[in-house]
Design a protein around this motif. Sequence first.
Motif, PDB file in Angstrom:
ATOM      1  N   LEU A   1       1.017   5.529  -2.089  1.00  0.00           N
ATOM      2  CA  LEU A   1       0.575   6.705  -1.344  1.00  0.00           C
ATOM      3  C   LEU A   1       1.578   7.841  -1.485  1.00  0.00           C
ATOM      4  O   LEU A   1       2.794   7.611  -1.444  1.00  0.00           O
ATOM      5  CB  LEU A   1       0.419   6.373   0.145  1.00  0.00           C
TER       6      LEU A   1
ATOM      7  N   VAL B   1       0.835  -1.209   0.000  1.00  0.00           N
ATOM      8  CA  VAL B   1       0.000   0.000   0.000  1.00  0.00           C
ATOM      9  C   VAL B   1       0.864   1.251   0.000  1.00  0.00           C
ATOM     10  O   VAL B   1       0.541   2.261  -0.640  1.00  0.00           O
ATOM     11  CB  VAL B   1      -0.932  -0.016   1.240  1.00  0.00           C
TER      12      VAL B   1
ATOM     13  N   ARG C   1      -8.105   4.072  -0.241  1.00  0.00           N
ATOM     14  CA  ARG C   1      -6.914   4.876  -0.499  1.00  0.00           C
ATOM     15  C   ARG C   1      -6.953   6.198   0.257  1.00  0.00           C
ATOM     16  O   ARG C   1      -5.941   6.625   0.830  1.00  0.00           O
ATOM     17  CB  ARG C   1      -6.772   5.130  -2.003  1.00  0.00           C
TER      18      ARG C   1
END
Length: 383
Positions: free
Chosen positions: A208, A204, A270
């Motif tokens: 980002l 993840v 997200r």
Amino acid sequence: MRVLILNTDYEAFLDDLYAENPGLAESSYDRQMAVRNASLFGAADFYSRGLRANGVEAADVHLNNKAMQLRWAAEHGLRIDPSDKPEPQGFSAKMRRLFGRGQNRTPQLMAMPGWTRDVMIAQIEDFRPDVILNQVMHFVSAESLRSLVGERCLLVGQIAAPWHEPEDDLGYDLIATSLPNYVQKFERRGIRTFYNQLGFAPSVLASLPEGERDLAVTFVGTLSSHHADRIRLLEFLAERTSLNIWGMGIEQVSKDSPIHGCYRGQAWGREMFEIFRRSQIVINQHIGIAGAYANNMRLYEATGCGAALLTDRKTNLRELFDVGSEVVDYGDPEECLAGIDALIGDPTRSAEIGNKGQMRTCRDHTYEQRTAELKAKFAEMLN
């Protein structure tokens, strides 16, 4: 080993997903799945990707995603009535034989919209799993699935949410849960149970944006009747600190609550991770059913994103993190507020806790590790 994972998504999330991606509903099944997974909402594809990393063939099915499920049906030559009638006109002879009309053998499956049931049945038949991992025990019952697959595959339920249908539990070969008190509850009833904690997907972080931690104190989560203690805590903090709140269920909060002054809207997937990446301190407070145990996804999501986690004190928290250096705990709202003040007053310590918590999560609490545990348990039972 072949594992089929059954899941659903919040309808509000699906509405936003397709509104933000015009034309997605007309795209291929694979494209819709890719966009849905890229949203990082819920468990995304963390379980299936973790299982594949461990050498297991795994696939996800999002049972209530109508656009995606109907596209799968079209691509596989199925004629499906897209209406929401419980039993469509095209109810096949095979399905009648399996789920006979009026027999009430499979009430949850018969109560589903026809398209939901028909596509799920076809997907199970197409994938031919060795294991069905049902992550939505409230949505489709063990009784229904067992009527479909018989004994030809392992039937596993997974739950860490409010649960009020114990009569269905005995239909599972195994129930996996991240709640130690649920392990105890199921085992007392003679149900084979597996303790499998939640986790984080370090991948993840690559998607980002990096930037300043410009949000001092944040909370992202659900506000509902199941979270009365959480609402009381947030109301206490809202009047005394610069709190930012995102989440679902604001309509259930009293109109005169101070939470409304801190509320910033909903944050799915997200966006939630981006908020945690921008946060200096993340507040965590467990749902009532967790009892004395630390369990929820926020433990790992917030620490995984490098925020300093301030979480409610639980008996097993020290098994997961070093309290004081990797996370900070509190016992009541006053202690939570004192913890916030101390961390804001010492940004160096706050950053150090965030960094150490992140290292611990990315080392010991990943979905690849959690799914390796599941694979070993499935293999043991299949053999």
